[in-house]
Design a protein around this motif. Structure first.
Motif, PDB file in Angstrom:
ATOM      1  N   LYS A  39      -6.764 -30.952 -90.739  1.00 53.24           N
ATOM      2  CA  LYS A  39      -5.514 -30.736 -90.013  1.00 53.24           C
ATOM      3  C   LYS A  39      -5.637 -29.517 -89.103  1.00 53.24           C
ATOM      4  O   LYS A  39      -6.358 -28.575 -89.420  1.00 53.24           O
ATOM      5  CB  LYS A  39      -4.372 -30.522 -91.003  1.00 53.24           C
TER       6      LYS A  39
ATOM      7  N   LYS B 109      -9.685 -30.050 -99.808  1.00 53.60           N
ATOM      8  CA  LYS B 109      -8.931 -31.075-100.547  1.00 53.60           C
ATOM      9  C   LYS B 109      -7.845 -30.428-101.399  1.00 53.60           C
ATOM     10  O   LYS B 109      -6.712 -30.901-101.453  1.00 53.60           O
ATOM     11  CB  LYS B 109      -9.865 -31.893-101.437  1.00 53.60           C
ATOM     12  N   ARG B 110      -8.200 -29.323-102.075  1.00 53.67           N
ATOM     13  CA  ARG B 110      -7.211 -28.629-102.914  1.00 53.67           C
ATOM     14  C   ARG B 110      -6.046 -28.096-102.082  1.00 53.67           C
ATOM     15  O   ARG B 110      -4.917 -28.030-102.546  1.00 53.67           O
ATOM     16  CB  ARG B 110      -7.870 -27.480-103.677  1.00 53.67           C
ATOM     17  N   LEU B 111      -6.359 -27.686-100.847  1.00 46.80           N
ATOM     18  CA  LEU B 111      -5.318 -27.156 -99.952  1.00 46.80           C
ATOM     19  C   LEU B 111      -4.547 -28.267 -99.229  1.00 46.80           C
ATOM     20  O   LEU B 111      -3.625 -27.966 -98.469  1.00 46.80           O
ATOM     21  CB  LEU B 111      -5.961 -26.231 -98.911  1.00 46.80           C
ATOM     22  N   ARG B 112      -4.949 -29.513 -99.444  1.00 49.72           N
ATOM     23  CA  ARG B 112      -4.367 -30.661 -98.744  1.00 49.72           C
ATOM     24  C   ARG B 112      -4.470 -30.488 -97.228  1.00 49.72           C
ATOM     25  O   ARG B 112      -3.517 -30.778 -96.482  1.00 49.72           O
ATOM     26  CB  ARG B 112      -2.924 -30.888 -99.170  1.00 49.72           C
ATOM     27  N   ALA B 113      -5.615 -30.000 -96.798  1.00 49.68           N
ATOM     28  CA  ALA B 113      -5.840 -29.747 -95.373  1.00 49.68           C
ATOM     29  C   ALA B 113      -6.618 -30.875 -94.711  1.00 49.68           C
ATOM     30  O   ALA B 113      -6.925 -30.798 -93.533  1.00 49.68           O
ATOM     31  CB  ALA B 113      -6.590 -28.424 -95.195  1.00 49.68           C
TER      32      ALA B 113
ATOM     33  N   LYS C   7      -6.897 -34.778 -93.342  1.00 52.76           N
ATOM     34  CA  LYS C   7      -5.985 -35.799 -92.802  1.00 52.76           C
ATOM     35  C   LYS C   7      -5.993 -37.032 -93.684  1.00 52.76           C
ATOM     36  O   LYS C   7      -6.925 -37.369 -94.329  1.00 52.76           O
ATOM     37  CB  LYS C   7      -6.406 -36.191 -91.391  1.00 52.76           C
TER      38      LYS C   7
ATOM     39  N   SER D 244     -14.256 -29.411-101.015  1.00 47.96           N
ATOM     40  CA  SER D 244     -13.421 -29.393-102.219  1.00 47.96           C
ATOM     41  C   SER D 244     -12.255 -28.414-102.066  1.00 47.96           C
ATOM     42  O   SER D 244     -11.132 -28.700-102.502  1.00 47.96           O
ATOM     43  CB  SER D 244     -14.248 -29.070-103.462  1.00 47.96           C
TER      44      SER D 244
ATOM     45  N   SER E  33      -7.416 -21.224-101.688  1.00 46.47           N
ATOM     46  CA  SER E  33      -8.194 -21.939-102.689  1.00 46.47           C
ATOM     47  C   SER E  33      -9.558 -21.273-102.777  1.00 46.47           C
ATOM     48  O   SER E  33     -10.198 -21.024-101.755  1.00 46.47           O
ATOM     49  CB  SER E  33      -8.340 -23.406-102.285  1.00 46.47           C
TER      50      SER E  33
END
Length: 124
Positions: free
Chosen positions: A89, A118-122, A124, A115, A36
């Motif tokens: 994570k 968040k885009r990487l869904r990293a 928790k 941000s 990202s």
């Protein structure tokens, strides 16, 4: 509290911030990881087998010719990851710094990191 391994800083007994130092580890993140980017920086991440957060920061000589400036950026990024350790994570993260970051404040860099995470869904 410091662990026996001098390569990492322990915040508690379960999660550590380790360093990605070897070319082989960087190559694995670049080849297989998700990425990202925004104006200030890019983050690449991949799951690791250790269960710890490991961080590698790339600050090119193009960012600044002065090592002092490059190291300041590196320290700021490490501090951001340390402060958000309980929210992210346990993966390997490589941060690639872009030239726009030069004159930015800590809060701007922190919001950019968050941000991207968040885009990487990293988170928790």
């Amino acid at each position: 509290m410091y662990s026996d391994n001098s390569e990492c800083f322990c915040l508690n007994d379960t999660v550590k911030i380790g360093k990605i130092t070897k070319d082989k580890e960087f190559d694995r993140v670049f080849k297989e990881g998700m990425s990202s980017y925004d104006k200030l920086l890019g983050i690449k991440t991949i799951n690791n087998k250790t269960g710890d957060v490991r961080l590698g920061v790339i600050v090119s000589g193009k960012i600044s010719k002065k090592a002092v400036d490059r190291n300041r950026i590196r320290r700021r990024l490490k501090e951001i990851f340390r402060l958000t350790l309980d929210k992210i994570k346990p993966n390997d993260y490589v941060v690639i710094v872009l030239p726009e970051i030069r004159d930015k404040k800590f809060q701007e860099i922190e919001s950019s990191v968050m941000s991207n995470l968040k885009r990487l869904r990293a988170l928790k």
